[in-house]
Write a protein that holds these residues in place. Sequence first.
Motif, mmCIF file in Angstrom:
data_model
loop_
_atom_site.group_PDB
_atom_site.id
_atom_site.type_symbol
_atom_site.label_atom_id
_atom_site.label_comp_id
_atom_site.label_asym_id
_atom_site.label_seq_id
_atom_site.Cartn_x
_atom_site.Cartn_y
_atom_site.Cartn_z
ATOM 1 N N GLY A 128 0.819 -1.209 0.000
ATOM 2 C CA GLY A 128 0.000 0.000 0.000
ATOM 3 C C GLY A 128 0.850 1.255 0.000
ATOM 4 N N GLU A 129 1.896 1.274 0.824
ATOM 5 C CA GLU A 129 2.801 2.423 0.848
ATOM 6 C C GLU A 129 3.501 2.595 -0.489
ATOM 7 N N TYR A 130 3.941 1.492 -1.053
ATOM 8 C CA TYR A 130 4.628 1.526 -2.350
ATOM 9 C C TYR A 130 3.696 2.056 -3.434
ATOM 10 N N LEU A 131 2.441 1.590 -3.436
ATOM 11 C CA LEU A 131 1.520 1.979 -4.492
ATOM 12 C C LEU A 131 1.144 3.451 -4.396
ATOM 13 N N PHE A 132 1.095 4.003 -3.187
ATOM 14 C CA PHE A 132 0.805 5.431 -3.086
ATOM 15 C C PHE A 132 1.904 6.240 -3.756
ATOM 16 N N GLU A 133 3.144 5.804 -3.642
ATOM 17 C CA GLU A 133 4.242 6.485 -4.323
ATOM 18 C C GLU A 133 4.048 6.427 -5.837
ATOM 19 N N VAL A 134 3.517 5.308 -6.325
ATOM 20 C CA VAL A 134 3.225 5.183 -7.749
ATOM 21 C C VAL A 134 2.152 6.193 -8.154
ATOM 22 N N PHE A 135 1.113 6.322 -7.333
ATOM 23 C CA PHE A 135 0.054 7.286 -7.622
ATOM 24 C C PHE A 135 0.605 8.706 -7.686
ATOM 25 N N VAL A 136 1.529 9.023 -6.796
ATOM 26 C CA VAL A 136 2.124 10.363 -6.780
ATOM 27 C C VAL A 136 2.836 10.648 -8.091
ATOM 28 N N ARG A 137 3.576 9.659 -8.595
ATOM 29 C CA ARG A 137 4.305 9.848 -9.848
ATOM 30 C C ARG A 137 3.376 9.943 -11.047
ATOM 31 N N ARG A 138 2.319 9.141 -11.042
ATOM 32 C CA ARG A 138 1.430 9.097 -12.204
ATOM 33 C C ARG A 138 0.375 10.191 -12.188
ATOM 34 N N TYR A 139 -0.062 10.591 -11.024
ATOM 35 C CA TYR A 139 -1.145 11.565 -10.902
ATOM 36 C C TYR A 139 -0.781 12.700 -9.961
ATOM 37 N N PRO A 140 0.274 13.438 -10.237
ATOM 38 C CA PRO A 140 0.683 14.510 -9.319
ATOM 39 C C PRO A 140 -0.393 15.567 -9.136
ATOM 40 N N GLY A 141 -1.148 15.871 -10.202
ATOM 41 C CA GLY A 141 -2.188 16.884 -10.085
ATOM 42 C C GLY A 141 -3.283 16.481 -9.122
#
Length: 237
Positions: A128-141
Amino acid sequence: MVLGLLRSVRSDERSGGDQRVSEAGFHASLPDPAISSACRRNRFVTGDRVCWAGMSSMMGIVFTEFFDMVEHRHGLRMSEQLLDAVAPANEGAYTAVGNYDHQDMMRYVAELARDTGRSVDMILAEFGEYLFEVFVRRYPGLIESAGSAIEFLGSVEAFIHVEVVKLYPDAELPHFEYPVREQGRLVMVYRSSRWLAPFALGLIRGCIAHFGDALEVRMTDLSEQGTRARFEITPVA
């Protein structure tokens, strides 16, 4: 060779494929301390606890990012071992925009827990922590639309999930209630047909870490089946 196919598919996606990400379908039942991958009549069984896994599908992005995490943190050999142990029907050919049997993911998590000597809950929270970092990179807005972790987490039910459903009308998302909303404090009650509260805990931790707020989160299981959980986010004492 199977893992090579998986990596090839992921590489194609990153070079121009659909970048949509959803939590859709990533809701499955798994035992708290279990590391057994036994599955009988669509159930994961450990000790005296039986958790229904159901038959719903899971977004492919969950699979591709899970294997990214495994490769980065445990090495290529571990990824190969997981694929060999689970032997999925599609031979590991996952794409981020596909839909796959979520029971395969639960078996991967259980196998990783067994091989690393850790609990399933720990693996789910880490992911879950790892995937949130992915979301940050893909959807910064989308992430930066909030000014703090509490503001973002407080908008999950009314805003974030609404946007997800626009992209994925068939998404099976958990529901959150907010019995407490105060300055610097938030209480979220998680409800889902399946047990994935540790994964939600990891996403919340990832959110707090991203915003750099001095907060901590405590999870309390509210049901014997693990379908409801309470997350209390408060300032660090």
